[in-house]
Design a protein around this motif. Structure first.
Motif, PDB file in Angstrom:
ATOM      1  N   ARG A 178      43.591  51.062  27.995  1.00  0.00           N
ATOM      2  CA  ARG A 178      43.375  50.703  29.392  1.00  0.00           C
ATOM      3  C   ARG A 178      44.716  50.347  30.044  1.00  0.00           C
ATOM      4  O   ARG A 178      45.574  49.719  29.413  1.00  0.00           O
ATOM      5  CB  ARG A 178      42.414  49.517  29.481  1.00  0.00           C
ATOM      6  N   VAL A 179      44.861  50.751  31.281  1.00  0.00           N
ATOM      7  CA  VAL A 179      46.096  50.442  32.020  1.00  0.00           C
ATOM      8  C   VAL A 179      46.048  48.986  32.491  1.00  0.00           C
ATOM      9  O   VAL A 179      45.125  48.592  33.213  1.00  0.00           O
ATOM     10  CB  VAL A 179      46.250  51.382  33.242  1.00  0.00           C
ATOM     11  N   LEU A 180      47.008  48.198  32.050  1.00  0.00           N
ATOM     12  CA  LEU A 180      47.094  46.796  32.486  1.00  0.00           C
ATOM     13  C   LEU A 180      47.955  46.656  33.730  1.00  0.00           C
ATOM     14  O   LEU A 180      47.707  45.814  34.588  1.00  0.00           O
ATOM     15  CB  LEU A 180      47.711  45.928  31.380  1.00  0.00           C
ATOM     16  N   ALA A 204      41.582  49.681  24.659  1.00  0.00           N
ATOM     17  CA  ALA A 204      40.390  49.411  25.470  1.00  0.00           C
ATOM     18  C   ALA A 204      39.367  48.606  24.683  1.00  0.00           C
ATOM     19  O   ALA A 204      38.593  47.827  25.252  1.00  0.00           O
ATOM     20  CB  ALA A 204      39.784  50.736  25.943  1.00  0.00           C
ATOM     21  N   ALA A 205      39.372  48.788  23.351  1.00  0.00           N
ATOM     22  CA  ALA A 205      38.406  48.068  22.511  1.00  0.00           C
ATOM     23  C   ALA A 205      38.918  46.692  22.120  1.00  0.00           C
ATOM     24  O   ALA A 205      38.272  45.994  21.336  1.00  0.00           O
ATOM     25  CB  ALA A 205      38.125  48.899  21.259  1.00  0.00           C
ATOM     26  N   GLY A 206      40.060  46.318  22.634  1.00  0.00           N
ATOM     27  CA  GLY A 206      40.681  45.050  22.222  1.00  0.00           C
ATOM     28  C   GLY A 206      41.442  45.241  20.926  1.00  0.00           C
ATOM     29  O   GLY A 206      41.607  46.363  20.440  1.00  0.00           O
ATOM     30  N   GLY A 207      41.903  44.161  20.349  1.00  0.00           N
ATOM     31  CA  GLY A 207      42.642  44.266  19.090  1.00  0.00           C
ATOM     32  C   GLY A 207      44.129  44.150  19.303  1.00  0.00           C
ATOM     33  O   GLY A 207      44.611  43.974  20.428  1.00  0.00           O
ATOM     34  N   ASN A 259      51.020  45.162  23.509  1.00  0.00           N
ATOM     35  CA  ASN A 259      51.054  45.925  24.755  1.00  0.00           C
ATOM     36  C   ASN A 259      51.933  47.152  24.565  1.00  0.00           C
ATOM     37  O   ASN A 259      53.088  47.035  24.165  1.00  0.00           O
ATOM     38  CB  ASN A 259      51.619  45.089  25.898  1.00  0.00           C
ATOM     39  N   LEU A 260      51.361  48.290  24.860  1.00  0.00           N
ATOM     40  CA  LEU A 260      52.084  49.542  24.708  1.00  0.00           C
ATOM     41  C   LEU A 260      52.728  49.872  26.058  1.00  0.00           C
ATOM     42  O   LEU A 260      52.057  49.851  27.089  1.00  0.00           O
ATOM     43  CB  LEU A 260      51.072  50.616  24.320  1.00  0.00           C
ATOM     44  N   VAL A 261      54.017  50.162  26.047  1.00  0.00           N
ATOM     45  CA  VAL A 261      54.706  50.428  27.314  1.00  0.00           C
ATOM     46  C   VAL A 261      55.283  51.842  27.292  1.00  0.00           C
ATOM     47  O   VAL A 261      55.957  52.233  26.321  1.00  0.00           O
ATOM     48  CB  VAL A 261      55.835  49.396  27.561  1.00  0.00           C
ATOM     49  N   HIS A 262      55.003  52.596  28.338  1.00  0.00           N
ATOM     50  CA  HIS A 262      55.537  53.957  28.471  1.00  0.00           C
ATOM     51  C   HIS A 262      56.125  54.137  29.861  1.00  0.00           C
ATOM     52  O   HIS A 262      55.508  53.740  30.850  1.00  0.00           O
ATOM     53  CB  HIS A 262      54.425  54.992  28.277  1.00  0.00           C
ATOM     54  N   THR A 263      57.287  54.752  29.916  1.00  0.00           N
ATOM     55  CA  THR A 263      57.871  55.106  31.209  1.00  0.00           C
ATOM     56  C   THR A 263      57.757  56.612  31.372  1.00  0.00           C
ATOM     57  O   THR A 263      58.196  57.370  30.507  1.00  0.00           O
ATOM     58  CB  THR A 263      59.343  54.656  31.278  1.00  0.00           C
ATOM     59  N   VAL A 264      57.140  57.019  32.466  1.00  0.00           N
ATOM     60  CA  VAL A 264      56.765  58.431  32.647  1.00  0.00           C
ATOM     61  C   VAL A 264      57.305  58.940  33.977  1.00  0.00           C
ATOM     62  O   VAL A 264      57.138  58.284  35.008  1.00  0.00           O
ATOM     63  CB  VAL A 264      55.218  58.576  32.650  1.00  0.00           C
ATOM     64  N   ARG A 265      57.925  60.117  33.928  1.00  0.00           N
ATOM     65  CA  ARG A 265      58.336  60.769  35.183  1.00  0.00           C
ATOM     66  C   ARG A 265      57.300  61.831  35.541  1.00  0.00           C
ATOM     67  O   ARG A 265      56.927  62.660  34.696  1.00  0.00           O
ATOM     68  CB  ARG A 265      59.714  61.404  35.029  1.00  0.00           C
ATOM     69  N   ALA A 266      56.852  61.824  36.770  1.00  0.00           N
ATOM     70  CA  ALA A 266      55.828  62.774  37.230  1.00  0.00           C
ATOM     71  C   ALA A 266      56.492  64.110  37.527  1.00  0.00           C
ATOM     72  O   ALA A 266      57.093  64.289  38.589  1.00  0.00           O
ATOM     73  CB  ALA A 266      55.135  62.225  38.466  1.00  0.00           C
ATOM     74  N   VAL A 267      56.395  65.040  36.580  1.00  0.00           N
ATOM     75  CA  VAL A 267      57.038  66.341  36.773  1.00  0.00           C
ATOM     76  C   VAL A 267      56.062  67.504  36.634  1.00  0.00           C
ATOM     77  O   VAL A 267      56.370  68.622  37.021  1.00  0.00           O
ATOM     78  CB  VAL A 267      58.208  66.554  35.780  1.00  0.00           C
ATOM     79  N   GLY A 268      54.888  67.265  36.049  1.00  0.00           N
ATOM     80  CA  GLY A 268      53.911  68.338  35.870  1.00  0.00           C
ATOM     81  C   GLY A 268      52.515  67.777  36.044  1.00  0.00           C
ATOM     82  O   GLY A 268      52.345  66.598  36.383  1.00  0.00           O
ATOM     83  N   VAL A 311      41.527  54.318  32.192  1.00  0.00           N
ATOM     84  CA  VAL A 311      41.702  54.528  30.754  1.00  0.00           C
ATOM     85  C   VAL A 311      42.341  55.894  30.497  1.00  0.00           C
ATOM     86  O   VAL A 311      42.067  56.868  31.205  1.00  0.00           O
ATOM     87  CB  VAL A 311      40.329  54.429  30.041  1.00  0.00           C
ATOM     88  N   LEU A 312      43.194  55.951  29.491  1.00  0.00           N
ATOM     89  CA  LEU A 312      43.744  57.225  29.018  1.00  0.00           C
ATOM     90  C   LEU A 312      43.697  57.224  27.484  1.00  0.00           C
ATOM     91  O   LEU A 312      43.424  56.185  26.865  1.00  0.00           O
ATOM     92  CB  LEU A 312      45.160  57.469  29.533  1.00  0.00           C
ATOM     93  N   GLY A 313      43.942  58.383  26.889  1.00  0.00           N
ATOM     94  CA  GLY A 313      43.924  58.486  25.430  1.00  0.00           C
ATOM     95  C   GLY A 313      45.328  58.388  24.863  1.00  0.00           C
ATOM     96  O   GLY A 313      46.280  58.861  25.486  1.00  0.00           O
ATOM     97  N   VAL A 314      45.429  57.776  23.697  1.00  0.00           N
ATOM     98  CA  VAL A 314      46.734  57.614  23.052  1.00  0.00           C
ATOM     99  C   VAL A 314      46.635  58.072  21.601  1.00  0.00           C
ATOM    100  O   VAL A 314      45.752  57.631  20.867  1.00  0.00           O
ATOM    101  CB  VAL A 314      47.201  56.134  23.082  1.00  0.00           C
ATOM    102  N   ARG A 315      47.519  58.978  21.203  1.00  0.00           N
ATOM    103  CA  ARG A 315      47.688  59.327  19.774  1.00  0.00           C
ATOM    104  C   ARG A 315      49.109  58.960  19.382  1.00  0.00           C
ATOM    105  O   ARG A 315      50.056  59.228  20.107  1.00  0.00           O
ATOM    106  CB  ARG A 315      47.516  60.836  19.556  1.00  0.00           C
ATOM    107  N   GLY A 316      49.255  58.390  18.205  1.00  0.00           N
ATOM    108  CA  GLY A 316      50.602  58.067  17.735  1.00  0.00           C
ATOM    109  C   GLY A 316      50.610  56.793  16.926  1.00  0.00           C
ATOM    110  O   GLY A 316      49.544  56.282  16.585  1.00  0.00           O
ATOM    111  N   PRO A 317      51.784  56.269  16.604  1.00  0.00           N
ATOM    112  CA  PRO A 317      53.102  56.762  17.007  1.00  0.00           C
ATOM    113  C   PRO A 317      53.581  57.875  16.080  1.00  0.00           C
ATOM    114  O   PRO A 317      53.207  57.929  14.922  1.00  0.00           O
ATOM    115  CB  PRO A 317      53.986  55.529  16.846  1.00  0.00           C
ATOM    116  N   TYR A 318      54.431  58.738  16.629  1.00  0.00           N
ATOM    117  CA  TYR A 318      54.954  59.880  15.883  1.00  0.00           C
ATOM    118  C   TYR A 318      56.487  59.865  15.875  1.00  0.00           C
ATOM    119  O   TYR A 318      57.132  59.307  16.759  1.00  0.00           O
ATOM    120  CB  TYR A 318      54.496  61.181  16.546  1.00  0.00           C
TER     121      TYR A 318
END
Lengths: 150, 279
Positions: free
Chosen positions: B15-17, B34-37, B71-80, B94-101
Motif C-alpha cells: 500500500r502507498v503510504l 498491505a497485509a501488515g508485517g 517501509n519500502l522506498v522507491h524513486t520512480v521517473r515517469a517515462v513510460g 495498492v501495487l504489487g511488489v516482487r523482490g528484492p533482486y
C-alpha cells in the motif's frame, strides 16, 4: 609574499614547465582579485588576458534575452579560463563572473604571444598545455550537449 | 545479502503510504505491506519489480534505508506507461511488489577504505541506501565523498537530504549541474570534472558509480587516471529486466544477466561488455 611567477609554479596548468620558461611567462603575469559578482570579462570585449584561477569560483555565462544569464560552467581553483585568445578577432564570446572572492593570475596575451614567437620552445610548451585544456573543454561540452540525463 | 524471496514470481500487495514529488517527473513512493508485517530486508543496490495492476511491471531500485525495511522506498521517473501509472498512484492505493533482486553495492568490503559515491541523475536513487549504510557505520570507513550531477538545479533528487549531508563534518558532498540560471551558486559542469576535488587515497579507495552510460564511461576513465584499480570500481547497469531471476534473458549483457549477476558489477569483470556497443 607570493609573486605572479611563484603562483604560476604551483598552478596545475604550468606543472612540469622549465624554470626558464616559467620565468618568461612570469614576466607577462600579474595578480588580480575579483569581488563576488564582479565580471572578469564580458562578451565582445577584447580577450586581452588569460586567467589562471588560484582561489575562488568563476561562472562562465551566456546572456539570453528574457532569460537572463545562463551559467554554462563554473571554474575553481587550479583551472584556467580563456579559450579565445588564439581565435580571431580575439574577443570574448561569453561573460565570466566571480561567484565569490576570486584570486587569479592574469597573463597578458599580447606579451605572451610575442614571447612565444621569440622562443618556439616556449610556444610549444604553452601550446601543449593549451591543447590539453581545449581537449578537456571539448569533452565537457560534448557531455553537456549530449543531455545525458534526459 | 538477504535471502531470496520464497515465491519469486508472486507479487505481494503493498500500500502507498506517501508520495513525494522530487522533480517535474520523478516521485518517491513510500510503501508498506498491505497485509501488515515487518516488510523484507534488502541490501543497498538491489531492486524490486513493481507491478501497476492492469498495466505492467517495471524494475525499480530500492532507494530507502536498508536498516528500516518496514517501509519500502522507491524513486520512480515517469517515462513510460508502467512508470507513469506507478507515479500516478495516490496514498492508500495498492501495487504489487516482487523482490528484492540482484547484486548489491559492496559496502561491507569497503570497510577500512575511502569510498567515492558517484551518481548522475536518477542514479542517486540506487546509491542512497549505500549512503545510508556508510553513514550509519561511519567509523568503519575512511573519507566518504559523494559526487552528484544532474541536468539542472531543478532536477536534483533529495534536495533537502543533500543539504543535510553537506552539513556533516564527516561526509563531503559535491554537486554539479549541466546548466543553471543566475540564482544557482553551485558548480556547473560534468561529474568527472569534480573527481579531482575529492579527497581519497587511490590505492585504498572503492568507487560506487551509477548514472547514464556516457557519464559512467567518462567517470571510470577519470578514476583510472587518478590511480584507482579496476577491481575497486563498481558500476550499476540498467537493462530491460523482466523476470528478475536470470531466466527470461531480457537483460542479458554478454555472459551476464543484469537482474541476477548485477545490476551492480565490479568494473574489471564487466569492462569488455561495458565498452561494447549494442549489446
Amino acid at each position: 609574499m607570493e609573486t605572479p611567477e611563484s603562483s604560476l609554479t604551483t598552478h596545475p596548468f604550468f606543472q612540469g614547465m622549465t624554470p626558464r620558461h616559467l620565468s618568461m611567462v612570469g614576466e607577462c603575469a600579474s595578480r588580480v582579485n575579483f569581488q563576488a559578482g564582479q565580471f572578469l570579462f564580458r562578451e565582445q570585449e577584447e580577450a586581452a588576458q588569460f586567467y589562471l584561477i588560484n582561489h575562488g569560483q568563476v561562472a562562465v555565462e551566456v546572456f539570453r534575452a528574457r532569460r537572463g544569464p545562463i551559467t554554462l560552467q563554473t571554474l575553481g581553483e587550479g583551472k584556467a579560463l580563456g579559450w579565445f585568445w588564439f581565435d580571431k578577432p580575439y574577443h570574448w564570446h561569453y561573460d565570466a563572473r566571480a561567484l565569490q572572492l576570486t584570486r587569479a593570475t592574469a597573463l597578458d596575451v599580447k606579451a605572451l604571444m610575442y614571447k612565444c614567437e621569440q622562443d618556439y620552445e616556449l610556444g610549444y610548451a604553452l601550446m601543449k598545455r593549451y591543447a590539453q585544456m581545449l581537449a578537456v573543454q571539448f569533452r565537457v561540452v560534448a557531455m553537456q550537449i549530449a543531455d545525458m540525463y534526459g | 545479502m538477504p535471502n531470496p524471496p520464497a515465491e519469486p514470481m508472486l507479487p505481494r500487495p503493498y500500500r502507498v503510504l506517501k508520495v513525494g514529488r522530487e522533480t517535474g517527473d520523478t516521485f518517491t513512493l513510500t510503501l508498506a505491506a498491505a497485509a501488515g508485517g515487518a516488510g523484507f530486508s534488502f541490501a543497498p543496490g538491489q531492486f524490486n519489480m513493481l507491478y501497476a495492476f492492469g498495466v505492467g511491471e517495471a524494475p525499480i531500485s530500492i532507494s530507502g534505508d536498508p536498516e528500516r525495511p518496514e517501509n519500502l522506498v522507491h524513486t520512480v521517473r515517469a517515462v513510460g506507461a508502467v512508470t507513469r501509472a506507478i507515479c500516478g498512484l495516490k496514498k492508500g492505493e495498492v501495487l504489487g511488489v516482487r523482490g528484492p533482486y540482484g547484486a548489491a553495492w559492496p559496502v561491507a568490503a569497503a570497510a577500512g577504505q575511502d569510498v567515492l559515491v558517484i551518481a548522475g541523475g536518477l542514479g542517486l536513487a540506487p546509491l542512497r541506501p549505500a549512503v545510508y549504510h556508510l553513514l550509519a557505520h561511519r567509523p568503519d570507513y575512511g573519507n566518504l565523498e559523494l559526487i552528484y550531477g544532474a541536468r539542472t538545479p531543478e532536477d536534483l533528487l533529495y534536495r533537502k537530504e543533500l543539504e543535510g549531508w553537506r552539513g556533516r563534518f564527516d561526509f563531503r558532498v559535491h554537486v554539479t549541474v549541466d546548466a543553471a540560471r543566475g540564482e544557482w551558486r553551485g558548480n556547473v559542469g560534468v561529474v568527472p570534472n569534480l573527481i579531482s576535488r575529492a579527497r581519497f587515497d587511490a590505492a585504498n579507495t572503492l568507487a560506487l558509480i551509477c548514472g547514464p552510460g556516457v557519464m559512467m564511461r567518462f567517470t571510470v576513465q577519470e578514476l583510472l587516471g587518478h590511480g584507482l584499480k579496476m577491481e575497486n570500481i563498481y558500476v550499476s547497469m540498467e537493462r530491460n529486466m523482466k523476470c528478475g531471476l536470470g531466466l527470461c534473458g531480457h537483460c542479458q549483457l554478454g555472459p551476464f544477466f543484469v537482474c541476477k549477476d548485477g545490476p551492480v558489477f565490479r568494473y574489471d569483470l564487466l569492462k569488455d561488455w561495458f565498452l561494447t556497443r549494442e549489446v
